[in-house]
Design a protein around this motif. Structure first.
Motif, short mmCIF file in Angstrom:
data_model
loop_
_atom_site.label_atom_id
_atom_site.label_comp_id
_atom_site.label_asym_id
_atom_site.label_seq_id
_atom_site.Cartn_x
_atom_site.Cartn_y
_atom_site.Cartn_z
N ARG A 176 67.79 32.90 53.36
CA ARG A 176 68.98 32.06 53.25
C ARG A 176 69.85 32.18 54.50
NH1 ARG A 176 71.95 34.34 49.37
NH2 ARG A 176 70.36 33.90 47.83
N LYS A 177 70.00 33.40 55.03
CA LYS A 177 70.79 33.59 56.24
C LYS A 177 70.14 32.89 57.43
CE LYS A 177 72.94 37.96 55.00
NZ LYS A 177 72.98 39.41 55.26
N GLU A 178 68.81 32.96 57.52
CA GLU A 178 68.10 32.29 58.62
C GLU A 178 68.23 30.78 58.51
OE1 GLU A 178 64.09 33.70 58.54
OE2 GLU A 178 64.65 35.71 59.21
N ASP A 179 68.21 30.25 57.30
CA ASP A 179 68.34 28.80 57.11
C ASP A 179 69.74 28.31 57.46
OD1 ASP A 179 65.74 28.50 56.36
OD2 ASP A 179 66.15 28.47 54.21
N GLU A 180 70.76 29.13 57.18
CA GLU A 180 72.14 28.73 57.44
C GLU A 180 72.57 28.99 58.88
OE1 GLU A 180 74.33 30.92 54.53
OE2 GLU A 180 73.70 29.61 52.89
N TYR A 181 71.75 29.68 59.68
CA TYR A 181 72.11 30.01 61.06
C TYR A 181 72.12 28.74 61.91
CZ TYR A 181 72.22 32.42 65.53
OH TYR A 181 72.58 32.85 66.78
N ILE A 182 73.18 28.58 62.69
CA ILE A 182 73.31 27.42 63.57
C ILE A 182 73.28 27.93 65.01
CG2 ILE A 182 74.84 25.55 64.31
CD1 ILE A 182 76.04 25.61 61.48
N ASN A 183 72.38 27.37 65.81
CA ASN A 183 72.33 27.74 67.23
C ASN A 183 73.55 27.21 67.94
OD1 ASN A 183 69.84 29.07 67.06
ND2 ASN A 183 68.73 27.14 67.31
N LYS A 184 73.97 27.93 68.98
CA LYS A 184 75.13 27.48 69.74
C LYS A 184 74.78 26.17 70.44
CE LYS A 184 78.57 28.85 73.08
NZ LYS A 184 79.06 29.90 73.96
N PRO A 185 75.62 25.14 70.25
CA PRO A 185 75.34 23.86 70.90
C PRO A 185 75.37 23.99 72.42
CG PRO A 185 77.00 23.61 69.20
CD PRO A 185 76.78 25.07 69.38
N ASN B 51 78.65 33.85 65.72
CA ASN B 51 77.72 34.52 64.81
C ASN B 51 76.89 33.53 63.99
OD1 ASN B 51 78.64 37.04 65.64
ND2 ASN B 51 80.28 37.01 64.14
N GLY B 52 76.45 32.46 64.62
CA GLY B 52 75.60 31.51 63.94
C GLY B 52 76.31 30.58 62.99
N GLN B 53 77.62 30.53 63.03
CA GLN B 53 78.40 29.65 62.17
C GLN B 53 79.42 28.88 63.02
OE1 GLN B 53 77.93 29.30 58.83
NE2 GLN B 53 76.26 30.79 58.95
N ILE B 54 79.82 27.73 62.54
CA ILE B 54 80.89 26.98 63.19
C ILE B 54 82.11 27.03 62.28
CG2 ILE B 54 81.67 24.70 63.92
CD1 ILE B 54 78.90 24.16 64.94
N GLU B 55 83.18 27.59 62.82
CA GLU B 55 84.43 27.72 62.07
C GLU B 55 85.43 26.71 62.61
OE1 GLU B 55 85.64 31.69 62.81
OE2 GLU B 55 84.06 32.57 61.58
N ILE B 56 86.29 26.24 61.74
CA ILE B 56 87.33 25.29 62.15
C ILE B 56 88.68 25.97 62.00
CG2 ILE B 56 88.42 23.08 61.71
CD1 ILE B 56 85.73 22.08 60.68
N HIS B 57 89.42 26.03 63.10
CA HIS B 57 90.76 26.60 63.11
C HIS B 57 91.74 25.44 63.29
CE1 HIS B 57 89.23 30.71 63.64
NE2 HIS B 57 88.31 30.14 64.39
N ARG B 58 92.77 25.38 62.46
CA ARG B 58 93.76 24.31 62.57
C ARG B 58 95.09 24.91 62.96
NH1 ARG B 58 94.49 19.54 58.35
NH2 ARG B 58 92.73 18.84 59.54
N GLY B 59 95.73 24.30 63.95
CA GLY B 59 97.04 24.75 64.36
C GLY B 59 97.51 24.06 65.62
N THR B 60 98.66 24.50 66.11
CA THR B 60 99.25 23.97 67.33
C THR B 60 98.98 24.96 68.45
OG1 THR B 60 100.99 22.98 65.99
CG2 THR B 60 101.40 23.14 68.35
N ILE B 61 98.40 24.47 69.53
CA ILE B 61 98.06 25.34 70.66
C ILE B 61 99.34 25.77 71.35
CG2 ILE B 61 96.84 25.48 72.86
CD1 ILE B 61 94.92 23.33 71.75
#
Length: 116
Positions: free
Chosen positions: A27-36, A67-77
């Motif tokens: 399951r971890k291998e299937d969910e792993y996303i390579n860095k674009p 770490n093989g995942q894409i996270e979305i951070h929301r905020g004001t730079i």
């Protein structure tokens, strides 16, 4: 009233611990996303969006690969440190967040609020 759990009561009893470990690993291998792999044009667009979002002080969604995942951070730079290649932002609750490594940013999207 019959409270039979059906298939669930047999599901885990059939699997030995080695099977459970292998299933979790798969399951971890299937969910792993390579860095674009971003081209020079993509990096330039990201830089322009970063600068524009910082100048406009608008809320942005920052997609970060880690770490093989894409996270979305929301905020004001709030700050970009070019020497350390880090980005700092404040989330919607005005909590200071960061740093985010600029090399891990995959995409940026300015969030627009339309008031009626």
């Amino acid at each position: 009233m019959n409270r039979d759990r059906g298939f669930k009561k047999w599901e885990m009893s059939i699997m030995i611990p080695e099977h459970v470990t292998m299933a979790n690993q798969w399951r971890k291998e299937d969910e792993y996303i390579n860095k674009p792999d971003l081209s020079e044009w993509d990096l330039q667009v990201i830089q322009e969006k970063l600068e524009l979002s910082m100048k406009m002080k608008c809320e942005t969604d920052i997609k970060v690969w880690g770490n093989g995942q894409i996270e979305i951070h929301r905020g004001t730079i709030s700050k970009i440190n070019h020497n350390n290649r880090q980005l700092f932002y404040s989330d919607p609750f005005e909590v200071k967040c960061g740093p985010i490594n600029l090399d891990d940013i995959v995409d940026i999207l300015a969030v627009e609020f339309i008031e009626f």
